[in-house]
Motif scaffolding. Structure first.
Motif, short mmCIF file in Angstrom:
data_model
loop_
_atom_site.label_atom_id
_atom_site.label_comp_id
_atom_site.label_asym_id
_atom_site.label_seq_id
_atom_site.Cartn_x
_atom_site.Cartn_y
_atom_site.Cartn_z
N PHE A 116 0.96 -1.36 -0.03
CA PHE A 116 -0.01 0.19 0.12
C PHE A 116 1.05 1.11 0.07
O PHE A 116 0.56 2.26 -0.61
N ASN A 117 2.23 1.29 0.79
CA ASN A 117 2.77 2.49 0.66
C ASN A 117 3.24 2.77 -0.67
O ASN A 117 3.38 3.85 -1.04
N HIS A 118 3.94 1.81 -1.39
CA HIS A 118 4.15 2.11 -2.68
C HIS A 118 3.06 2.61 -3.66
O HIS A 118 3.17 3.48 -4.40
N GLU A 119 1.72 1.95 -3.52
CA GLU A 119 0.61 2.54 -4.29
C GLU A 119 0.31 3.97 -3.91
O GLU A 119 0.11 4.55 -4.92
N ARG A 120 0.29 4.19 -2.69
CA ARG A 120 -0.04 5.41 -2.42
C ARG A 120 1.01 6.36 -2.67
O ARG A 120 0.71 7.59 -3.00
N TRP A 121 2.16 6.00 -2.55
CA TRP A 121 3.23 7.01 -2.97
C TRP A 121 2.98 7.42 -4.74
O TRP A 121 3.13 8.44 -5.06
N MET A 122 2.71 6.39 -5.53
CA MET A 122 2.46 6.52 -6.82
C MET A 122 1.30 7.46 -7.24
O MET A 122 1.23 8.26 -8.02
N ILE A 123 0.12 7.14 -6.45
CA ILE A 123 -0.87 8.18 -6.41
C ILE A 123 -0.54 9.47 -6.12
O ILE A 123 -0.81 10.33 -6.99
N CYS A 124 0.32 9.80 -5.08
CA CYS A 124 0.79 11.15 -4.78
C CYS A 124 1.71 11.84 -6.07
O CYS A 124 1.27 12.82 -6.50
N VAL A 125 2.52 10.92 -6.55
CA VAL A 125 3.53 11.29 -7.70
C VAL A 125 2.55 11.71 -9.19
O VAL A 125 2.86 12.83 -9.65
N VAL A 126 1.59 10.99 -9.41
CA VAL A 126 0.91 10.91 -10.59
C VAL A 126 0.04 12.29 -10.30
O VAL A 126 0.18 13.10 -11.13
N ASN A 127 -0.64 12.57 -9.31
CA ASN A 127 -1.32 13.60 -8.92
C ASN A 127 -0.71 15.01 -8.74
O ASN A 127 -1.14 15.96 -9.37
N MET A 128 0.36 14.83 -8.09
CA MET A 128 1.52 15.98 -8.39
C MET A 128 1.95 16.36 -9.74
O MET A 128 1.88 17.87 -10.20
N ALA A 129 2.35 15.66 -10.42
CA ALA A 129 2.82 15.83 -11.89
C ALA A 129 1.32 16.22 -12.73
O ALA A 129 1.62 17.30 -13.22
N ARG A 130 0.17 15.93 -12.68
CA ARG A 130 -0.88 16.51 -13.20
C ARG A 130 -1.17 17.66 -12.65
O ARG A 130 -1.48 18.77 -13.44
N ALA A 131 -1.00 17.98 -11.37
CA ALA A 131 -1.12 19.74 -10.82
C ALA A 131 -0.29 20.34 -11.69
O ALA A 131 -0.64 21.59 -11.78
N ARG A 132 1.04 20.05 -11.72
CA ARG A 132 2.00 20.85 -12.20
C ARG A 132 1.81 21.09 -13.63
O ARG A 132 1.95 22.21 -14.13
N LYS A 133 1.44 19.98 -14.34
CA LYS A 133 1.18 20.48 -15.77
C LYS A 133 -0.01 21.12 -16.15
O LYS A 133 -0.26 21.98 -16.88
N CYS A 134 -1.28 21.19 -15.06
CA CYS A 134 -2.42 21.95 -15.40
C CYS A 134 -2.17 23.31 -14.93
O CYS A 134 -2.85 24.40 -15.25
N THR A 135 -0.90 23.74 -14.07
CA THR A 135 -0.75 25.25 -13.98
C THR A 135 0.03 25.93 -14.82
O THR A 135 0.71 25.49 -15.60
#
Length: 135
Positions: A116-135
Motif C-alpha cells: 500500500f505504501n508504494h501504491e499510495r506514493w505513486m498516486i501522490c506522484v501522479v497527482n502532483m505531476a498532473r497538478a503541475r501540468k495544469c498550472t
C-alpha cells in the motif's frame, strides 16, 4: 491481490476471512469473502489476506490461493470499466497447502502495508505531476 472485504473496508486489521490448519497440519482451509477484487475474473491464483491468529494486525497472514470449485468469483458491475474484471470472491472451505503461505503466520499485515505504501506514493506522484501540468 485479495484484501478488501465488505465488512472491513480499508481496515486491513479487521478482516474476517480465515485460514485454519486442517487435522493433518499440511493444509489451510480458507473461508470468507473478498470484494472489489480487480482482475479476479481473469485470475487463476489469488494473493489473499487471511486471519490465522488473533483479532488485530498480528493475526493477519498472506497466502496464495489457487482458483478451484471452492473459490467462487462473481462479477461485480462497476461504473469504471467492465474490462477490469472486478469480482466478489467467496472462499468456501478452500483447501490450500501450507507451503502457499507467504513468509510466516502473522506477518501478512506488514506485507500489505508495504504494498500500500508504494501504491499510495505513486498516486501522490501522479497527482502532483498532473497538478503541475495544469498550472
Amino acid at each position: 491481490l485479495s484484501i478488501t472485504e465488505a465488512y472491513a473496508g480499508s481496515d486491513v486489521a479487521a478482516i474476517r476471512t480465515t485460514a485454519k490448519k486442517d487435522a493433518s497440519g499440511e493444509n489451510y482451509v480458507v473461508a470468507g469473502t473478498k470484494k472489489w477484487i480487480t482482475a479476479g475474473q481473469y485470475s487463476d491464483w489469488f494473493v489473499t489476506a487471511v486471519r490465522t491468529g488473533g483479532k488485530n494486525a498480528a493475526g493477519v497472514s498472506m497466502i496464495l490461493v489457487p482458483k478451484s470449485d471452492q473459490v467462487i468469483c462473481s462479477k461485480i458491475k462497476t461504473k469504471y470499466s467492465s474490462a477490469a474484471g472486478t469480482v466478489f470472491i467467496a472462499y468456501e472451505d478452500a483447501v490450500v497447502p501450507t507451503k502457499c503461505l507467504f513468509g510466516k503466520e502473522g506477518k501478512g499485515f506488514q506485507i500489505i502495508m508495504s504494498n500500500f505504501n508504494h501504491e499510495r506514493w505513486m498516486i501522490c506522484v501522479v497527482n502532483m505531476a498532473r497538478a503541475r501540468k495544469c498550472t
